[in-house]
Design a protein around this motif. Structure first.
Motif: not given
Length: 232
Positions: A134-140, A156-163, A188-195
């Motif tokens: 849903d979100v990335i608060s601290a990356g934990t 791991p290739c990326g992260v999708a989050i809402a906000l 962490l070298k990951l792409e992040v897609a946020a809505i």
């Protein structure tokens, strides 16, 4: 587009549509809320309130549309327990409806010592694995997911989050000038897609589409000015 869906010079129609949906669903609320970092935030986003079939289905639609437009290459989805489990399942269903059928897996908090055993459930973790949260608060949660995915043989290739809240993260109790999302991208070298992002929320408030929310604009702007990450 890859990890940057929200150019500062333009309006992102998908993000604006999502913010309006989150406000209407009362998932995005305004007032005074204390964050994990101890800050008093003028808004609160609670993805746990996407709590019926219609809202969850619409949420999955936004994730799928953002992912398909992001350019991130992925072979399967991974949902970290607990919120990510429902999200990964729902997004997998929506992607299949749109013609992109991919497997998904998720983890348990506690390992199971009978039946299939272990902590991972669902499809075999392999190939390029996209984390849904849903979100990335601290990356934990992202770091824990990376460890599980890698141990299972996936990449791991990326992260999708809402906000993306676009606010300064904290390390050892102190504010740092980058956000948790920027940390995931850079360290962490990951792409992040946020809505949507906090900037998208500000654009929505500034647009005047919802006159009842005009009082929220100044506090959100002040919060962004005080706690916003640099070059967020």
């Amino acid at each position: 587009m890859t990890s940057t869906q929200n150019p500062a010079h333009g309006v992102d129609p998908l993000a604006q549509e999502f913010v309006r949906f989150a406000v209407d669903a009362q998932v995005l609320r305004f007032g005074e809320f204390k964050t994990k970092a101890g800050r008093l935030s003028p808004y609160f986003f609670n993805a746990g309130l996407f709590d019926d079939g219609a809202k969850l289905g619409r949420l999955a639609e936004f994730y799928a549309r953002r992912l398909l437009a992001s350019g991130i290459a992925f072979d399967m989805l991974f949902g970290p327990a607990y919120k990510g489990i429902t999200l990964a399942a729902a997004v997998a269903i929506e992607l299949a409806r749109l013609g992109r059928n991919v497997p998904f897996a998720y983890n348990r908090k506690e390992a199971k010592d009978h039946g299939e055993g272990g902590t991972l459930v669902g499809a075999k973790v392999a190939g390029r694995v996209l984390i849904i949260d849903d979100v990335i608060s601290a990356g934990t949660s992202v770091r824990e997911s990376i460890a599980m995915i890698t141990a299972a043989g996936g990449t791991p290739c990326g992260v999708a989050i809402a906000l993306d809240r676009q606010e300064m993260a904290t390390e050892n109790g102190s504010d740092v000038p980058w956000s948790a999302v920027q940390d995931v991208r850079n360290r962490l070298k990951l792409e992040v897609a946020a809505i949507a992002t906090l900037d998208d929320l500000l654009q929505y408030l500034q647009s005047g589409q919802d006159p009842a929310l005009q009082a929220a604009l100044a506090p959100v702007q002040a919060y962004r000015s005080r706690y916003g990450a640099q070059a967020a």
